[in-house]
Design a protein around this motif. Structure first.
Motif, PDB file in Angstrom:
ATOM      1  N   VAL A  37       0.857  -1.194   0.000  1.00 50.61           N
ATOM      2  CA  VAL A  37       0.000   0.000   0.000  1.00 50.61           C
ATOM      3  C   VAL A  37       0.891   1.241   0.000  1.00 50.61           C
ATOM      4  CG1 VAL A  37      -1.848   1.232   1.185  1.00 50.61           C
ATOM      5  CG2 VAL A  37      -1.734  -1.266   1.323  1.00 50.61           C
ATOM      6  N   VAL A  38       0.755   2.078  -1.035  1.00 51.97           N
ATOM      7  CA  VAL A  38       1.574   3.292  -1.135  1.00 51.97           C
ATOM      8  C   VAL A  38       0.727   4.561  -1.083  1.00 51.97           C
ATOM      9  CG1 VAL A  38       3.435   2.165  -2.389  1.00 51.97           C
ATOM     10  CG2 VAL A  38       1.536   3.174  -3.666  1.00 51.97           C
ATOM     11  N   GLY A  39      -0.581   4.424  -1.163  1.00 51.32           N
ATOM     12  CA  GLY A  39      -1.436   5.600  -1.103  1.00 51.32           C
ATOM     13  C   GLY A  39      -2.869   5.243  -0.787  1.00 51.32           C
ATOM     14  N   LEU A  40      -3.546   6.164  -0.111  1.00 52.12           N
ATOM     15  CA  LEU A  40      -4.957   5.998   0.216  1.00 52.12           C
ATOM     16  C   LEU A  40      -5.646   7.342   0.066  1.00 52.12           C
ATOM     17  CD1 LEU A  40      -4.714   3.886   3.493  1.00 52.12           C
ATOM     18  CD2 LEU A  40      -5.696   3.091   1.359  1.00 52.12           C
ATOM     19  N   GLU A  41      -6.888   7.303  -0.394  1.00 47.82           N
ATOM     20  CA  GLU A  41      -7.647   8.542  -0.527  1.00 47.82           C
ATOM     21  C   GLU A  41      -9.116   8.246  -0.299  1.00 47.82           C
ATOM     22  OE1 GLU A  41      -7.916  12.410  -3.560  1.00 47.82           O
ATOM     23  OE2 GLU A  41      -6.904  10.574  -4.182  1.00 47.82           O
ATOM     24  N   GLU A  42      -9.791   9.137   0.436  1.00 50.16           N
ATOM     25  CA  GLU A  42     -11.202   8.942   0.758  1.00 50.16           C
ATOM     26  C   GLU A  42     -12.082   9.593  -0.297  1.00 50.16           C
ATOM     27  OE1 GLU A  42     -14.331   7.371   2.771  1.00 50.16           O
ATOM     28  OE2 GLU A  42     -12.223   7.103   3.285  1.00 50.16           O
ATOM     29  N   LYS A  43     -12.900   8.753  -0.974  1.00 49.75           N
ATOM     30  CA  LYS A  43     -13.851   9.222  -1.991  1.00 49.75           C
ATOM     31  C   LYS A  43     -13.205  10.210  -2.969  1.00 49.75           C
ATOM     32  CE  LYS A  43     -17.958   8.515   0.895  1.00 49.75           C
ATOM     33  NZ  LYS A  43     -17.275   7.843   2.000  1.00 49.75           N
ATOM     34  N   PRO A  44     -12.162   9.766  -3.689  1.00 54.81           N
ATOM     35  CA  PRO A  44     -11.449  10.669  -4.593  1.00 54.81           C
ATOM     36  C   PRO A  44     -12.263  11.017  -5.838  1.00 54.81           C
ATOM     37  CG  PRO A  44     -10.645   8.441  -4.850  1.00 54.81           C
ATOM     38  CD  PRO A  44     -11.612   8.403  -3.699  1.00 54.81           C
ATOM     39  N   GLU A  45     -12.071  12.232  -6.310  1.00 50.85           N
ATOM     40  CA  GLU A  45     -12.751  12.648  -7.540  1.00 50.85           C
ATOM     41  C   GLU A  45     -12.188  11.900  -8.744  1.00 50.85           C
ATOM     42  OE1 GLU A  45     -13.748  16.772 -10.032  1.00 50.85           O
ATOM     43  OE2 GLU A  45     -12.723  16.853  -8.090  1.00 50.85           O
ATOM     44  N   HIS A  46     -10.889  11.647  -8.711  1.00 50.28           N
ATOM     45  CA  HIS A  46     -10.229  10.908  -9.789  1.00 50.28           C
ATOM     46  C   HIS A  46      -9.455   9.726  -9.180  1.00 50.28           C
ATOM     47  CE1 HIS A  46     -11.269  14.189 -12.481  1.00 50.28           C
ATOM     48  NE2 HIS A  46     -10.696  15.045 -11.639  1.00 50.28           N
ATOM     49  N   PRO A  47     -10.119   8.589  -8.979  1.00 53.80           N
ATOM     50  CA  PRO A  47      -9.480   7.439  -8.323  1.00 53.80           C
ATOM     51  C   PRO A  47      -8.263   6.934  -9.098  1.00 53.80           C
ATOM     52  CG  PRO A  47     -11.862   7.146  -8.486  1.00 53.80           C
ATOM     53  CD  PRO A  47     -11.518   8.316  -9.339  1.00 53.80           C
ATOM     54  N   ARG A  48      -7.226   6.546  -8.357  1.00 53.08           N
ATOM     55  CA  ARG A  48      -6.015   6.021  -8.973  1.00 53.08           C
ATOM     56  C   ARG A  48      -6.049   4.510  -9.135  1.00 53.08           C
ATOM     57  NH1 ARG A  48      -1.200   9.603  -6.054  1.00 53.08           N
ATOM     58  NH2 ARG A  48      -2.022  11.650  -6.671  1.00 53.08           N
ATOM     59  N   SER A  49      -7.085   3.867  -8.605  1.00 53.13           N
ATOM     60  CA  SER A  49      -7.265   2.432  -8.795  1.00 53.13           C
ATOM     61  C   SER A  49      -8.733   2.104  -8.605  1.00 53.13           C
ATOM     62  CB  SER A  49      -6.407   1.636  -7.801  1.00 53.13           C
ATOM     63  OG  SER A  49      -7.032   1.566  -6.526  1.00 53.13           O
TER      64      SER A  49
ATOM     65  N   ARG B 296      -2.603   6.442   5.918  1.00 52.61           N
ATOM     66  CA  ARG B 296      -1.601   7.082   5.069  1.00 52.61           C
ATOM     67  C   ARG B 296      -0.476   7.685   5.924  1.00 52.61           C
ATOM     68  NH1 ARG B 296      -4.794   9.811   1.923  1.00 52.61           N
ATOM     69  NH2 ARG B 296      -4.741  11.743   3.114  1.00 52.61           N
ATOM     70  N   TRP B 297      -0.830   8.246   7.092  1.00 53.02           N
ATOM     71  CA  TRP B 297       0.191   8.774   8.005  1.00 53.02           C
ATOM     72  C   TRP B 297       1.124   7.651   8.439  1.00 53.02           C
ATOM     73  CZ3 TRP B 297       2.112   7.936  12.823  1.00 53.02           C
ATOM     74  CH2 TRP B 297       2.841   8.968  13.427  1.00 53.02           C
ATOM     75  N   MET B 298       0.573   6.479   8.696  1.00 55.60           N
ATOM     76  CA  MET B 298       1.390   5.338   9.098  1.00 55.60           C
ATOM     77  C   MET B 298       2.333   4.926   7.969  1.00 55.60           C
ATOM     78  SD  MET B 298      -1.582   3.165  11.083  1.00 55.60           S
ATOM     79  CE  MET B 298      -0.536   1.884  11.768  1.00 55.60           C
ATOM     80  N   ILE B 299       1.827   4.955   6.740  1.00 50.46           N
ATOM     81  CA  ILE B 299       2.677   4.613   5.586  1.00 50.46           C
ATOM     82  C   ILE B 299       3.821   5.609   5.465  1.00 50.46           C
ATOM     83  CG2 ILE B 299       2.738   4.443   3.067  1.00 50.46           C
ATOM     84  CD1 ILE B 299      -0.225   3.515   3.216  1.00 50.46           C
ATOM     85  N   ASP B 300       3.485   6.907   5.561  1.00 45.24           N
ATOM     86  CA  ASP B 300       4.512   7.947   5.449  1.00 45.24           C
ATOM     87  C   ASP B 300       5.538   7.855   6.581  1.00 45.24           C
ATOM     88  OD1 ASP B 300       3.187   8.845   3.219  1.00 45.24           O
ATOM     89  OD2 ASP B 300       2.153  10.491   4.249  1.00 45.24           O
ATOM     90  N   ALA B 301       5.111   7.347   7.740  1.00 40.78           N
ATOM     91  CA  ALA B 301       6.012   7.211   8.881  1.00 40.78           C
ATOM     92  C   ALA B 301       6.835   5.923   8.816  1.00 40.78           C
ATOM     93  CB  ALA B 301       5.202   7.243  10.181  1.00 40.78           C
ATOM     94  N   GLY B 302       6.671   5.170   7.737  1.00 43.16           N
ATOM     95  CA  GLY B 302       7.464   3.963   7.549  1.00 43.16           C
ATOM     96  C   GLY B 302       6.925   2.730   8.258  1.00 43.16           C
ATOM     97  N   ARG B 303       5.681   2.809   8.731  1.00 41.74           N
ATOM     98  CA  ARG B 303       5.085   1.642   9.399  1.00 41.74           C
ATOM     99  C   ARG B 303       4.678   0.582   8.368  1.00 41.74           C
ATOM    100  NH1 ARG B 303       3.884   3.138  14.730  1.00 41.74           N
ATOM    101  NH2 ARG B 303       5.398   4.765  15.239  1.00 41.74           N
ATOM    102  N   ASP B 304       4.624  -0.640   8.822  1.00 42.78           N
ATOM    103  CA  ASP B 304       4.303  -1.770   7.948  1.00 42.78           C
ATOM    104  C   ASP B 304       2.787  -1.867   7.771  1.00 42.78           C
ATOM    105  OD1 ASP B 304       4.228  -4.118   6.531  1.00 42.78           O
ATOM    106  OD2 ASP B 304       4.907  -5.407   8.170  1.00 42.78           O
ATOM    107  N   VAL B 305       2.319  -1.435   6.613  1.00 41.67           N
ATOM    108  CA  VAL B 305       0.884  -1.475   6.300  1.00 41.67           C
ATOM    109  C   VAL B 305       0.674  -2.451   5.148  1.00 41.67           C
ATOM    110  CG1 VAL B 305      -1.131  -0.182   5.512  1.00 41.67           C
ATOM    111  CG2 VAL B 305       0.495   0.884   7.093  1.00 41.67           C
ATOM    112  N   ARG B 306      -0.098  -3.474   5.381  1.00 42.10           N
ATOM    113  CA  ARG B 306      -0.322  -4.509   4.370  1.00 42.10           C
ATOM    114  C   ARG B 306      -1.797  -4.548   3.967  1.00 42.10           C
ATOM    115  NH1 ARG B 306       3.298  -9.504   6.935  1.00 42.10           N
ATOM    116  NH2 ARG B 306       5.015  -8.163   7.704  1.00 42.10           N
ATOM    117  N   SER B 307      -2.045  -5.224   2.867  1.00 45.37           N
ATOM    118  CA  SER B 307      -3.420  -5.319   2.379  1.00 45.37           C
ATOM    119  C   SER B 307      -3.719  -6.742   1.944  1.00 45.37           C
ATOM    120  CB  SER B 307      -3.651  -4.365   1.203  1.00 45.37           C
ATOM    121  OG  SER B 307      -2.928  -4.801   0.054  1.00 45.37           O
ATOM    122  N   THR B 308      -5.002  -7.067   1.962  1.00 47.93           N
ATOM    123  CA  THR B 308      -5.499  -8.322   1.415  1.00 47.93           C
ATOM    124  C   THR B 308      -6.644  -7.983   0.475  1.00 47.93           C
ATOM    125  OG1 THR B 308      -4.941  -9.576   3.410  1.00 47.93           O
ATOM    126  CG2 THR B 308      -6.595 -10.530   1.942  1.00 47.93           C
ATOM    127  N   THR B 309      -6.519  -8.417  -0.761  1.00 48.44           N
ATOM    128  CA  THR B 309      -7.591  -8.182  -1.732  1.00 48.44           C
ATOM    129  C   THR B 309      -8.493  -9.408  -1.752  1.00 48.44           C
ATOM    130  OG1 THR B 309      -6.166  -6.776  -3.092  1.00 48.44           O
ATOM    131  CG2 THR B 309      -8.141  -7.664  -4.141  1.00 48.44           C
TER     132      THR B 309
END
Length: 355
Positions: A152-164, A200-213
């Motif tokens: 996970v490299v980015g997160l956005e809440e209800k984006p106008e132009h989603p990146r994924s 996203r703050w955790m990602i920027d702080a270098g914390r280990d954030v993982r995802s499961t699809t």
């Protein structure tokens, strides 16, 4: 490990139902959506649950009680205003202590439960793990961006132009590292503390954030269309059975559950469908994917792909379809008005009247 179950919010997308009932208590296959979440938490081996409650707190307390019916120990955590998911974590700080926890949105529905997810988190203990699923309309959700390795490299809440097209499912797992994040962020343009900002703050702080699809079924039951779709999905797994009474003039087709005290006379019920306790179905047709709650009466009517809540009656209505009918509703045909035509016709007119 604890659970934080969110059951606040006003449920504006389900109005007018939620003017008088908590959205998390609207039934799917005659069981409140919230109960499916509680059962999933219990099945994952978690016993301590904090429930965030708002203006519908009294109704939630009455339905859930102390949690013992689910094998859980429930603590209620009041939230004066629904100020975001991260705000819910903030106010639950004292309850959560230094325990890991799963945060589960009470109006979400995940088929298959969360046991595997919780087991993996317990074994690996990243700072956070989020669930993702592909959706057709990502702008309506929190959206995650992954790198080539799936991190996970980015997160956005209800984006106008989603990146994924990967939306966040309403289940999150955290270590106590999240508490620093929720304290560090500021309210979004919506005036809420967004959990996406905290992650996203955790990602920027270098914390280990993982995802499961996940490829399985997930729905946010926040609107009528999704609620009916979840009801359909649950009824697909229904075990049929007649504990009530069905007369010889009636026909039961497919997987239909007739609960104790219910009576079906001179009717045709096509499953999957469920008829609640002490409900009367008389001279009617109940079609597939329909849940009729207890103490209802359906007479000389047709109901299909719908949810009817407790104590309601439908009498003499030709067809009800794709509907969510609240509690203690009375539906009857409108009186017919005498048909008449009024004309001012010129000489040599020719008029055709549909009979």
């Amino acid at each position: 490990m604890k659970a934080l179950l969110l059951s606040g919010g006003s449920g504006t997308r389900l109005r007018p139902i939620t003017h008088t009932s908590a959205k998390q208590l609207v039934p799917v296959a005659n069981k409140p959506v919230l109960f499916y979440g509680l059962e999933a938490i219990a099945e994952a081996g978690i016993t301590e649950v904090g429930i965030i409650v708002g203006e519908t707190a009294e109704e939630i307390r009455e339905a859930v009680g102390d949690g013992s019916a689910f094998g859980l120990d429930v603590t209620y955590l009041p939230q004066d205003q629904p100020l975001g998911l991260a705000h819910a974590v903030l106010i639950a700080r004292a309850y959560l202590g230094d325990d890991d926890f799963v945060m589960y949105l009470g109006d979400n529905f995940v088929v298959g439960g969360i046991t595997d997810l919780v087991d993996a988190f317990r074994a690996e203990r990243p700072a956070a793990r989020i669930l993702l699923t592909q959706v057709a309309d990502p702008a309506a959700f929190g959206v995650a961006e992954l790198d080539a390795e799936g991190r996970v490299v980015g997160l956005e809440e209800k984006p106008e132009h989603p990146r994924s097209d990967l939306a966040l499912v309403g289940v999150y797992l955290f270590t106590p590292a999240v508490h620093e994040a929720v304290r560090a962020i500021k309210p979004s343009w919506r005036g809420e503390l967004e959990i996406t900002d905290a992650i996203r703050w955790m990602i920027d702080a270098g914390r280990d954030v993982r995802s499961t699809t996940i490829s399985g079924y997930w729905k946010d039951t926040g609107n009528v269309t999704d609620m009916l779709e979840v009801n359909r999905s649950v009824l697909e797994t229904l075990d049929g059975g007649v504990d009530g009474t069905v007369d010889d003039a009636s026909e039961i087709v497919g997987r239909v559950r007739v609960e104790a005290g219910a009576t079906v006379t001179g009717s045709r019920v096509v499953g999957p469908a469920v008829i609640g306790a002490h409900t009367v179905i008389a001279g009617s047709y109940i079609g597939p994917y329909t849940s009729i709650a207890g103490d209802c009466r359906i007479e000389d009517s047709e109901v299909e792909y719908s949810i009817v809540l407790r104590g309601s009656s439908v009498s003499g209505v030709r067809r009800v379809e794709a509907s969510l009918i609240g509690r203690d509703v009375e539906m009857t045909p409108a009186p017919r008005r005498p048909a008449a035509h009024r004309f001012v016709l010129g000489d040599h007119s020719k008029v055709q009247i549909a009979s």
